[in-house]
Motif scaffolding. Sequence first.
Motif, PDB file in Angstrom:
ATOM      1  N   THR A   1       0.846  -1.209   0.000  1.00 45.76           N
ATOM      2  CA  THR A   1       0.000   0.000   0.000  1.00 45.76           C
ATOM      3  C   THR A   1       0.875   1.250   0.000  1.00 45.76           C
ATOM      4  O   THR A   1       0.619   2.201  -0.752  1.00 45.76           O
ATOM      5  N   SER A   2       1.891   1.234   0.830  1.00 42.82           N
ATOM      6  CA  SER A   2       2.783   2.392   0.924  1.00 42.82           C
ATOM      7  C   SER A   2       3.411   2.726  -0.435  1.00 42.82           C
ATOM      8  O   SER A   2       3.406   3.882  -0.868  1.00 42.82           O
ATOM      9  N   ASP A   3       3.899   1.692  -1.121  1.00 42.87           N
ATOM     10  CA  ASP A   3       4.531   1.916  -2.430  1.00 42.87           C
ATOM     11  C   ASP A   3       3.511   2.364  -3.475  1.00 42.87           C
ATOM     12  O   ASP A   3       3.798   3.205  -4.333  1.00 42.87           O
ATOM     13  N   LYS A   4       2.320   1.777  -3.383  1.00 42.94           N
ATOM     14  CA  LYS A   4       1.276   2.126  -4.352  1.00 42.94           C
ATOM     15  C   LYS A   4       0.906   3.615  -4.229  1.00 42.94           C
ATOM     16  O   LYS A   4       0.760   4.312  -5.243  1.00 42.94           O
ATOM     17  N   ILE A   5       0.780   4.048  -2.989  1.00 42.27           N
ATOM     18  CA  ILE A   5       0.448   5.463  -2.773  1.00 42.27           C
ATOM     19  C   ILE A   5       1.573   6.346  -3.329  1.00 42.27           C
ATOM     20  O   ILE A   5       1.330   7.324  -4.039  1.00 42.27           O
ATOM     21  N   ARG A   6       2.822   5.966  -3.031  1.00 40.36           N
ATOM     22  CA  ARG A   6       3.963   6.751  -3.511  1.00 40.36           C
ATOM     23  C   ARG A   6       3.966   6.818  -5.051  1.00 40.36           C
ATOM     24  O   ARG A   6       4.111   7.902  -5.635  1.00 40.36           O
ATOM     25  N   ASP A   7       3.741   5.653  -5.685  1.00 41.39           N
ATOM     26  CA  ASP A   7       3.769   5.628  -7.158  1.00 41.39           C
ATOM     27  C   ASP A   7       2.614   6.415  -7.771  1.00 41.39           C
ATOM     28  O   ASP A   7       2.781   7.098  -8.776  1.00 41.39           O
ATOM     29  N   SER A   8       1.432   6.284  -7.150  1.00 41.62           N
ATOM     30  CA  SER A   8       0.279   7.026  -7.681  1.00 41.62           C
ATOM     31  C   SER A   8       0.520   8.532  -7.582  1.00 41.62           C
ATOM     32  O   SER A   8       0.224   9.287  -8.512  1.00 41.62           O
ATOM     33  N   LEU A   9       1.042   8.965  -6.432  1.00 44.10           N
ATOM     34  CA  LEU A   9       1.321  10.405  -6.269  1.00 44.10           C
ATOM     35  C   LEU A   9       2.371  10.844  -7.280  1.00 44.10           C
ATOM     36  O   LEU A   9       2.246  11.907  -7.891  1.00 44.10           O
TER      37      LEU A   9
ATOM     38  N   GLY B   1       2.911   9.629 -10.159  1.00 36.77           N
ATOM     39  CA  GLY B   1       2.265   9.718 -11.471  1.00 36.77           C
ATOM     40  C   GLY B   1       1.539  11.038 -11.652  1.00 36.77           C
ATOM     41  O   GLY B   1       1.346  11.517 -12.772  1.00 36.77           O
ATOM     42  N   LEU B   2       1.106  11.655 -10.546  1.00 38.85           N
ATOM     43  CA  LEU B   2       0.410  12.950 -10.607  1.00 38.85           C
ATOM     44  C   LEU B   2       1.390  14.122 -10.507  1.00 38.85           C
ATOM     45  O   LEU B   2       0.986  15.282 -10.443  1.00 38.85           O
ATOM     46  N   GLY B   3       2.673  13.796 -10.423  1.00 39.81           N
ATOM     47  CA  GLY B   3       3.683  14.864 -10.342  1.00 39.81           C
ATOM     48  C   GLY B   3       3.982  15.301  -8.919  1.00 39.81           C
ATOM     49  O   GLY B   3       4.593  16.342  -8.702  1.00 39.81           O
ATOM     50  N   ILE B   4       3.513  14.488  -7.939  1.00 42.61           N
ATOM     51  CA  ILE B   4       3.803  14.834  -6.542  1.00 42.61           C
ATOM     52  C   ILE B   4       4.837  13.831  -6.023  1.00 42.61           C
ATOM     53  O   ILE B   4       4.587  12.629  -5.982  1.00 42.61           O
ATOM     54  N   HIS B   5       6.032  14.368  -5.706  1.00 43.45           N
ATOM     55  CA  HIS B   5       7.122  13.478  -5.319  1.00 43.45           C
ATOM     56  C   HIS B   5       7.332  13.519  -3.817  1.00 43.45           C
ATOM     57  O   HIS B   5       7.327  14.600  -3.226  1.00 43.45           O
TER      58      HIS B   5
ATOM     59  N   ALA C   1      11.715  11.070   5.231  1.00 43.11           N
ATOM     60  CA  ALA C   1      12.763  11.510   6.150  1.00 43.11           C
ATOM     61  C   ALA C   1      12.504  10.823   7.491  1.00 43.11           C
ATOM     62  O   ALA C   1      11.455  10.183   7.678  1.00 43.11           O
ATOM     63  N   ALA C   2      13.452  10.983   8.421  1.00 48.64           N
ATOM     64  CA  ALA C   2      13.346  10.282   9.700  1.00 48.64           C
ATOM     65  C   ALA C   2      12.036  10.612  10.428  1.00 48.64           C
ATOM     66  O   ALA C   2      11.303   9.733  10.867  1.00 48.64           O
ATOM     67  N   GLU C   3      11.718  11.907  10.460  1.00 52.87           N
ATOM     68  CA  GLU C   3      10.556  12.294  11.274  1.00 52.87           C
ATOM     69  C   GLU C   3       9.275  12.452  10.471  1.00 52.87           C
ATOM     70  O   GLU C   3       8.190  12.147  10.949  1.00 52.87           O
ATOM     71  N   LYS C   4       9.428  12.963   9.273  1.00 55.79           N
ATOM     72  CA  LYS C   4       8.232  13.323   8.518  1.00 55.79           C
ATOM     73  C   LYS C   4       8.489  13.062   7.035  1.00 55.79           C
ATOM     74  O   LYS C   4       9.630  13.140   6.579  1.00 55.79           O
ATOM     75  N   THR C   5       7.453  12.774   6.281  1.00 57.81           N
ATOM     76  CA  THR C   5       7.624  12.589   4.846  1.00 57.81           C
ATOM     77  C   THR C   5       7.495  13.947   4.156  1.00 57.81           C
ATOM     78  O   THR C   5       6.509  14.654   4.351  1.00 57.81           O
ATOM     79  N   GLU C   6       8.528  14.307   3.399  1.00 54.95           N
ATOM     80  CA  GLU C   6       8.506  15.578   2.675  1.00 54.95           C
ATOM     81  C   GLU C   6       7.862  15.345   1.310  1.00 54.95           C
ATOM     82  O   GLU C   6       7.991  14.248   0.738  1.00 54.95           O
ATOM     83  N   TRP C   7       7.230  16.355   0.755  1.00 60.65           N
ATOM     84  CA  TRP C   7       6.683  16.206  -0.600  1.00 60.65           C
ATOM     85  C   TRP C   7       6.816  17.513  -1.385  1.00 60.65           C
ATOM     86  O   TRP C   7       6.934  18.588  -0.820  1.00 60.65           O
ATOM     87  N   ASP C   8       6.794  17.351  -2.679  1.00 61.72           N
ATOM     88  CA  ASP C   8       6.949  18.513  -3.557  1.00 61.72           C
ATOM     89  C   ASP C   8       6.178  18.275  -4.844  1.00 61.72           C
ATOM     90  O   ASP C   8       6.128  17.128  -5.310  1.00 61.72           O
ATOM     91  N   ILE C   9       5.609  19.326  -5.407  1.00 66.60           N
ATOM     92  CA  ILE C   9       4.894  19.162  -6.683  1.00 66.60           C
ATOM     93  C   ILE C   9       5.862  19.479  -7.816  1.00 66.60           C
ATOM     94  O   ILE C   9       6.601  20.458  -7.733  1.00 66.60           O
ATOM     95  N   GLU C  10       5.828  18.671  -8.843  1.00 60.72           N
ATOM     96  CA  GLU C  10       6.700  18.830 -10.018  1.00 60.72           C
ATOM     97  C   GLU C  10       6.598  20.220 -10.598  1.00 60.72           C
ATOM     98  O   GLU C  10       5.489  20.734 -10.750  1.00 60.72           O
TER      99      GLU C  10
END
Length: 490
Positions: free
Chosen positions: A463-471, A473-477, A481-490
């Motif tokens: 599930t974790s990988d699927k969510i990462r891959d789907s995001l 695919g939408l340009g959200i990478h 990180a150790a404490e929190k997951t960082e994200w950025d839009i393409e």
Amino acid sequence: MPHELFIYNTLTRKKEKFEPLVPGHVGLYVCGPTVYGDPHLGHARPGVVYDVFVRLMKDLGYKVRYVRNITDVGHLESDADDGEDKIAKKARLEELEPMEIVQHYTIRYHKAMEQLNTLPPSIEPRASGHITEQIAMVQQILDAGMAYEVNGSVYFDIEAYSKKHNYGVLSGRILEDLQVQTRDLEGGEDKRSPYDFALWKKAAPEHIMRWPSPWSDGFPGWHLECSVMSSKYLGQVFDIHGGGMDLLFPHHECELAQNTVTRGKDSIRYWMHNNLITINGQKMGKSLGNFITLEELFSGNHPLLSQPFSPMTIRFFILQAHYRGPLDFSDQALVAAQTGLRRLLRGETQLDKITTDPKATVSKEWQDIEARTYAALCDDLNTPVALAALFEMVTLIHTVAASNQPMAPQDKERAIGLYRRVVQGVLGLEEEQNRDRMPMIEGLVEMILEYRTQARSRKDWDTSDKIRDSLSGLGIHIKDAAEKTEWDIE
Ligand code: ZN
């Protein structure tokens, strides 16, 4: 005013400290478009440059009256006084009334200027709405002995003018050279000298745009409208006149001569001229096949373009060059501008995430960047140097964010202030897509990441990988990180 503003004055060929006629107030006149075709790349540069100049003056505390005209009559096909009226010609070809042409292209011009995020001028007068005033000015010039009438047309008398004044003072042209260079009079022309210019033209029988005057049924010369409308809305003497380099001669030189006869010596205190845009090193022109309208740029629908470019990218691209310097357009340069703009605007998102602590040490760097940004802008609107300072800020933001250390609150406030006041306020650069929806998108991504964190804590890697891959695919990478997951839009 905490900052002193310096402007390069074309008239004196010097950079001068700006001192308004009335403290705290600025009168600015800029020559606007002749509305007979779709707005193109050539319209974008003065539109953006004078917009940033007005925004800067407002930021510095000035109250600005910005007048930009619409030329809807009198601009003939050649800069000399011959050829058909540009608008009348278009109307003839399209079988429309000239004012239909004017209306159609004025609306398109306004739309393009709005897309480029330029603020509308304070007053936008039309030449055809000021025929009475133009007739009065022709009479004034005749009365002063600086014009003559021949067969219903009135021409400015350069020879008479040159006895008292210096024709060519603005453009640096020398009358003797002009006399040699100018072609001989063509048959049928009434002018005494080829370099005299029309104040009033008698209309040929087929000419639709015509008004009664003491001399003939006719129409005003192109240069006259700017002298008339600037004095009407800004006064006999006003602060700044702007326009493109292509208007310097003959348009502005003639305007200055008319002003000098009717208003006295120093009617305009500072003249500003923006340089032009070239395309792959060439002048833009329909015959060269490199003519690009703004609509084509925004849609990407042109053989020279590999993709659409957003209005904000065009705006940023224009500001990367100093307004008096050349600006060469190419697909490659626009792709680079798109990346640069994205990097600048993303810095703010990164900044938002940095925490503050009143105990954190105040860094001089932020203050220094702010000072250099304003110094550049106030130094004859040096936007490339200001942008370089802002990019140093972006690098600093990334360094602080990577260190995971909090910032001093006043440093963060200063950096946020630079984004609000300078990047958005003065330079007018804003995230254009989904700007209003950003808080909603951020909320959604955070929510999805929350579910992903829960999946990971259950060791549900699928599930974790699927969510990462789907995001992705939408340009959200995302980056774990150790404490929190960082994200950025393409
Ligand atoms: Zn003008």
